[in-house]
Motif scaffolding. Structure first.
Motif, PDB file in Angstrom:
ATOM      1  N   PRO A  64       5.739 -28.227  23.095  1.00  0.00           N
ATOM      2  CA  PRO A  64       4.824 -29.021  22.270  1.00  0.00           C
ATOM      3  C   PRO A  64       3.412 -28.430  22.362  1.00  0.00           C
ATOM      4  N   VAL A  65       2.767 -28.284  21.203  1.00  0.00           N
ATOM      5  CA  VAL A  65       1.439 -27.664  21.150  1.00  0.00           C
ATOM      6  C   VAL A  65       0.500 -28.558  20.362  1.00  0.00           C
ATOM      7  N   TYR A  66      -0.687 -28.822  20.935  1.00  0.00           N
ATOM      8  CA  TYR A  66      -1.705 -29.646  20.279  1.00  0.00           C
ATOM      9  C   TYR A  66      -3.032 -28.911  20.372  1.00  0.00           C
ATOM     10  N   ILE A  67      -3.561 -28.505  19.230  1.00  0.00           N
ATOM     11  CA  ILE A  67      -4.840 -27.781  19.182  1.00  0.00           C
ATOM     12  C   ILE A  67      -5.781 -28.529  18.259  1.00  0.00           C
ATOM     13  N   PHE A  68      -6.947 -28.900  18.802  1.00  0.00           N
ATOM     14  CA  PHE A  68      -7.968 -29.613  18.032  1.00  0.00           C
ATOM     15  C   PHE A  68      -9.232 -28.761  18.045  1.00  0.00           C
ATOM     16  N   ASN A  69      -9.627 -28.257  16.885  1.00  0.00           N
ATOM     17  CA  ASN A  69     -10.721 -27.303  16.804  1.00  0.00           C
ATOM     18  C   ASN A  69     -11.875 -27.834  15.961  1.00  0.00           C
ATOM     19  N   ASP A  70     -13.041 -27.961  16.609  1.00  0.00           N
ATOM     20  CA  ASP A  70     -14.289 -28.267  15.907  1.00  0.00           C
ATOM     21  C   ASP A  70     -15.262 -27.100  15.998  1.00  0.00           C
TER      22      ASP A  70
END
Length: 194
Positions: A64-70
């Motif tokens: 499982p992969v979760y990437i949050f980019n700001d």
């Protein structure tokens, strides 16, 4: 590599505003794990793939992969983000994701990957998004673009039926060199709302 982790557990990473994770020779993140979560508000840059995630095969067959980019995620010589055998991959981009090859490349994913883009997501020599043997839900209100490839490429070479992919676009999906901003190859069922 800027960060090279081979773990039988979960890897959590946070890169804050004004911070940088840079590798001038290799990848910024080289991750083999059973789960990966990244929150980025700074700059992540690699000469090769900026963020590469694969399963730790000794502990799990998918990750499982979760990437949050700001912030910004950039590769000067390869993909910005590469995920192999992700399980329910989720990528949210409100900033910049840019690869010299693909912006995001997903291969052999389980369930359905979700990509939400309100920022700028691009590939130069490759595609903006390349999803191979992976069902995706793409929600785009920003820009997904490619200079020399296709804005969004969905490929199914498994010979089996993947979940239906969904493309919800009220932004821009474009290619500068071909007439195909979106290309679907194989038997993948796709629903497009534009």
């Amino acid at each position: 590599d800027g960060l090279d982790v081979n773990s039988g557990g979960t890897v959590y990473a946070t890169n804050g505003y004004g911070a940088s994770i840079v590798s001038s020779n290799e990848s910024a993140f080289e991750i083999q794990a059973t789960r990966f979560e990244l929150t980025n508000a700074g700059a992540i840059q690699g000469r090769f793939t900026a963020i590469s995630v694969t399963p730790n095969t000794a502990a799990s067959s998918a990750v499982p992969v979760y990437i949050f980019n700001d912030g910004s995620i950039h590769s000067s010589n390869a993909d910005a983000i590469f995920v192999s055998t992700g399980n329910n991959t989720t990528i949210s981009n409100n900033g910049l994701i840019a690869g010299e090859n693909e912006g995001i490349q997903l291969t052999d994913g389980l369930v359905t990957a979700t990509i939400t883009n309100t920022g700028h997501l691009s590939g130069s020599n490759g595609n903006g998004i390349d999803a191979s043997n992976t069902a995706v839900e793409i929600n785009n209100t920003g820009v997904i673009a490619s200079t020399d490839g296709i804005g969004l490429l969905l490929e199914d070479s498994t010979g089996s039926i993947l979940n239906t992919s969904y493309i919800n676009n009220s932004g821009t999906i474009s290619s500068h060199v071909t007439s195909r901003s979106i290309d679907v190859v194989g038997d993948t069922a796709v629903e497009i709302n534009n």
